[in-house]
Motif scaffolding. Structure first.
Motif, PDB file in Angstrom:
ATOM      1  N   ASN A 109       0.827  -1.207   0.000  1.00 15.24           N
ATOM      2  CA  ASN A 109       0.000   0.000   0.000  1.00 15.24           C
ATOM      3  C   ASN A 109       0.867   1.265   0.000  1.00 15.24           C
ATOM      4  O   ASN A 109       0.604   2.206  -0.751  1.00 15.24           O
ATOM      5  CB  ASN A 109      -0.957  -0.001   1.186  1.00 15.24           C
ATOM      6  CG  ASN A 109      -2.038   1.023   1.028  1.00 15.24           C
ATOM      7  OD1 ASN A 109      -2.771   1.023   0.051  1.00 15.24           O
ATOM      8  ND2 ASN A 109      -2.156   1.913   2.009  1.00 15.24           N
ATOM      9  N   GLU A 110       1.898   1.294   0.821  1.00 14.57           N
ATOM     10  CA  GLU A 110       2.785   2.464   0.862  1.00 14.57           C
ATOM     11  C   GLU A 110       3.461   2.670  -0.501  1.00 14.57           C
ATOM     12  O   GLU A 110       3.613   3.807  -0.951  1.00 14.57           O
ATOM     13  CB  GLU A 110       3.835   2.298   1.964  1.00 14.57           C
ATOM     14  CG  GLU A 110       3.257   2.445   3.351  1.00 14.57           C
ATOM     15  CD  GLU A 110       4.243   2.137   4.458  1.00 14.57           C
ATOM     16  OE1 GLU A 110       5.365   1.638   4.176  1.00 14.57           O
ATOM     17  OE2 GLU A 110       3.899   2.382   5.630  1.00 14.57           O
ATOM     18  N   SER A 111       3.854   1.583  -1.148  1.00 11.13           N
ATOM     19  CA  SER A 111       4.474   1.684  -2.472  1.00 11.13           C
ATOM     20  C   SER A 111       3.493   2.238  -3.492  1.00 11.13           C
ATOM     21  O   SER A 111       3.848   3.092  -4.306  1.00 11.13           O
ATOM     22  CB  SER A 111       4.979   0.310  -2.925  1.00 11.13           C
ATOM     23  OG  SER A 111       6.018  -0.139  -2.087  1.00 11.13           O
ATOM     24  N   VAL A 116       0.966   4.175  -2.925  1.00 13.97           N
ATOM     25  CA  VAL A 116       0.746   5.595  -2.624  1.00 13.97           C
ATOM     26  C   VAL A 116       1.922   6.428  -3.134  1.00 13.97           C
ATOM     27  O   VAL A 116       1.732   7.513  -3.678  1.00 13.97           O
ATOM     28  CB  VAL A 116       0.514   5.810  -1.106  1.00 13.97           C
ATOM     29  CG1 VAL A 116       0.543   7.282  -0.745  1.00 13.97           C
ATOM     30  CG2 VAL A 116      -0.811   5.184  -0.685  1.00 13.97           C
ATOM     31  N   ARG A 117       3.146   5.910  -2.989  1.00 13.87           N
ATOM     32  CA  ARG A 117       4.321   6.632  -3.506  1.00 13.87           C
ATOM     33  C   ARG A 117       4.288   6.729  -5.030  1.00 13.87           C
ATOM     34  O   ARG A 117       4.651   7.755  -5.601  1.00 13.87           O
ATOM     35  CB  ARG A 117       5.618   5.940  -3.075  1.00 13.87           C
ATOM     36  CG  ARG A 117       6.155   6.426  -1.763  1.00 13.87           C
ATOM     37  CD  ARG A 117       7.576   5.971  -1.509  1.00 13.87           C
ATOM     38  NE  ARG A 117       7.761   4.531  -1.511  1.00 13.87           N
ATOM     39  CZ  ARG A 117       7.521   3.732  -0.475  1.00 13.87           C
ATOM     40  NH1 ARG A 117       7.056   4.232   0.649  1.00 13.87           N
ATOM     41  NH2 ARG A 117       7.741   2.440  -0.566  1.00 13.87           N
ATOM     42  N   ILE A 118       3.860   5.659  -5.673  1.00  9.59           N
ATOM     43  CA  ILE A 118       3.818   5.636  -7.142  1.00  9.59           C
ATOM     44  C   ILE A 118       2.702   6.533  -7.672  1.00  9.59           C
ATOM     45  O   ILE A 118       2.851   7.168  -8.711  1.00  9.59           O
ATOM     46  CB  ILE A 118       3.645   4.192  -7.646  1.00  9.59           C
ATOM     47  CG1 ILE A 118       4.906   3.392  -7.344  1.00  9.59           C
ATOM     48  CG2 ILE A 118       3.335   4.162  -9.143  1.00  9.59           C
ATOM     49  CD1 ILE A 118       4.742   1.900  -7.528  1.00  9.59           C
ATOM     50  N   HIS A 119       1.581   6.578  -6.951  1.00  8.86           N
ATOM     51  CA  HIS A 119       0.412   7.372  -7.370  1.00  8.86           C
ATOM     52  C   HIS A 119       0.044   8.378  -6.274  1.00  8.86           C
ATOM     53  O   HIS A 119      -1.020   8.267  -5.664  1.00  8.86           O
ATOM     54  CB  HIS A 119      -0.789   6.450  -7.638  1.00  8.86           C
ATOM     55  CG  HIS A 119      -0.515   5.374  -8.633  1.00  8.86           C
ATOM     56  ND1 HIS A 119      -0.441   5.620  -9.972  1.00  8.86           N
ATOM     57  CD2 HIS A 119      -0.286   4.048  -8.479  1.00  8.86           C
ATOM     58  CE1 HIS A 119      -0.195   4.492 -10.611  1.00  8.86           C
ATOM     59  NE2 HIS A 119      -0.088   3.527  -9.732  1.00  8.86           N
ATOM     60  N   PRO A 120       0.903   9.360  -6.012  1.00 10.01           N
ATOM     61  CA  PRO A 120       0.661  10.257  -4.884  1.00 10.01           C
ATOM     62  C   PRO A 120      -0.583  11.137  -5.012  1.00 10.01           C
ATOM     63  O   PRO A 120      -1.131  11.569  -4.007  1.00 10.01           O
ATOM     64  CB  PRO A 120       1.928  11.120  -4.839  1.00 10.01           C
ATOM     65  CG  PRO A 120       2.464  11.076  -6.218  1.00 10.01           C
ATOM     66  CD  PRO A 120       2.105   9.724  -6.755  1.00 10.01           C
ATOM     67  N   HIS A 143      -4.812   8.035  -4.740  1.00 14.56           N
ATOM     68  CA  HIS A 143      -4.638   6.850  -3.910  1.00 14.56           C
ATOM     69  C   HIS A 143      -5.546   5.706  -4.364  1.00 14.56           C
ATOM     70  O   HIS A 143      -5.297   4.561  -4.030  1.00 14.56           O
ATOM     71  CB  HIS A 143      -4.896   7.181  -2.448  1.00 14.56           C
ATOM     72  CG  HIS A 143      -3.865   8.112  -1.901  1.00 14.56           C
ATOM     73  ND1 HIS A 143      -3.486   8.102  -0.591  1.00 14.56           N
ATOM     74  CD2 HIS A 143      -3.110   9.073  -2.478  1.00 14.56           C
ATOM     75  CE1 HIS A 143      -2.561   9.016  -0.384  1.00 14.56           C
ATOM     76  NE2 HIS A 143      -2.317   9.621  -1.522  1.00 14.56           N
ATOM     77  N   TRP A 183       5.013  -6.931  -3.871  1.00 17.36           N
ATOM     78  CA  TRP A 183       5.722  -5.850  -3.183  1.00 17.36           C
ATOM     79  C   TRP A 183       7.096  -5.616  -3.808  1.00 17.36           C
ATOM     80  O   TRP A 183       7.500  -4.471  -4.039  1.00 17.36           O
ATOM     81  CB  TRP A 183       5.842  -6.168  -1.704  1.00 17.36           C
ATOM     82  CG  TRP A 183       6.302  -5.024  -0.849  1.00 17.36           C
ATOM     83  CD1 TRP A 183       6.382  -3.700  -1.192  1.00 17.36           C
ATOM     84  CD2 TRP A 183       6.748  -5.099   0.495  1.00 17.36           C
ATOM     85  NE1 TRP A 183       6.845  -2.953  -0.129  1.00 17.36           N
ATOM     86  CE2 TRP A 183       7.074  -3.787   0.916  1.00 17.36           C
ATOM     87  CE3 TRP A 183       6.898  -6.141   1.397  1.00 17.36           C
ATOM     88  CZ2 TRP A 183       7.545  -3.507   2.199  1.00 17.36           C
ATOM     89  CZ3 TRP A 183       7.361  -5.857   2.672  1.00 17.36           C
ATOM     90  CH2 TRP A 183       7.683  -4.551   3.061  1.00 17.36           C
ATOM     91  N   ASP A 219       8.602  -2.151  -5.227  1.00 12.97           N
ATOM     92  CA  ASP A 219       9.685  -1.524  -4.480  1.00 12.97           C
ATOM     93  C   ASP A 219      10.951  -2.371  -4.646  1.00 12.97           C
ATOM     94  O   ASP A 219      11.087  -3.419  -4.014  1.00 12.97           O
ATOM     95  CB  ASP A 219       9.299  -1.409  -3.008  1.00 12.97           C
ATOM     96  CG  ASP A 219      10.321  -0.670  -2.167  1.00 12.97           C
ATOM     97  OD1 ASP A 219      11.472  -0.506  -2.613  1.00 12.97           O
ATOM     98  OD2 ASP A 219       9.965  -0.249  -1.059  1.00 12.97           O
TER      99      ASP A 219
END
Length: 129
Positions: free
Chosen positions: A73-75, A77-81, A84, A119, A123
């Motif tokens: 999920n964090e990845s 969000v980073r890819i699609h800031p 979400h 994952w 990342d």
């Protein structure tokens, strides 16, 4: 996982994991499967995890799955800031990295191994030593 987690840490992991799965619009029965919760876990039990009323079981497999779900999920969000919700689309569609089936199906079919594959795709630092 080789470290013990306090109940407070497992409560927070539960909330973050459920938040991620709900952002991905995953059905409750599938949430239970992805988290590796016992088969007799009822979908209504997820509310207790989300609301901080129940900690994740002190089970290394469940805790590792939670760590992977949060990491995915964090990845995303980073890819699609700016969007979400794009994670939902990415997880449910084939890509050049997952041409045979969408990442969500990979995670469901392969369990922890599939979670790790997804994952690691998102990342590149996951497998660094």
């Amino acid at each position: 996982m080789s470290t013990q987690h306090t109940e407070q840490e497992r409560l927070r992991l539960a909330q973050r994991t459920i938040d991620a799965l709900e952002d991905w619009r995953i059905a409750p029965e599938l949430q239970i499967e992805l988290m590796g919760l016992p088969e007799n876990t009822r979908p209504r039990a997820l509310k207790r995890y989300r609301d901080g009323m129940q900690a994740l079981p002190d089970d290394p497999d469940v805790l590792e799955r939670a760590r992977h779900i949060i990491g995915i999920n964090e990845s995303l969000v980073r890819i699609h800031p700016m969007n979400h919700r794009a994670g939902f689309l990415w997880l449910n569609n084939r890509s050049k990295y997952f041409p045979e089936e969408p990442p969500l199906e990979v995670m469901c079919k392969e369990g922890l191994t599939g979670l790790h594959r997804v994952w690691a795709n998102l990342d590149c630092t996951i497998d660094w030593d």
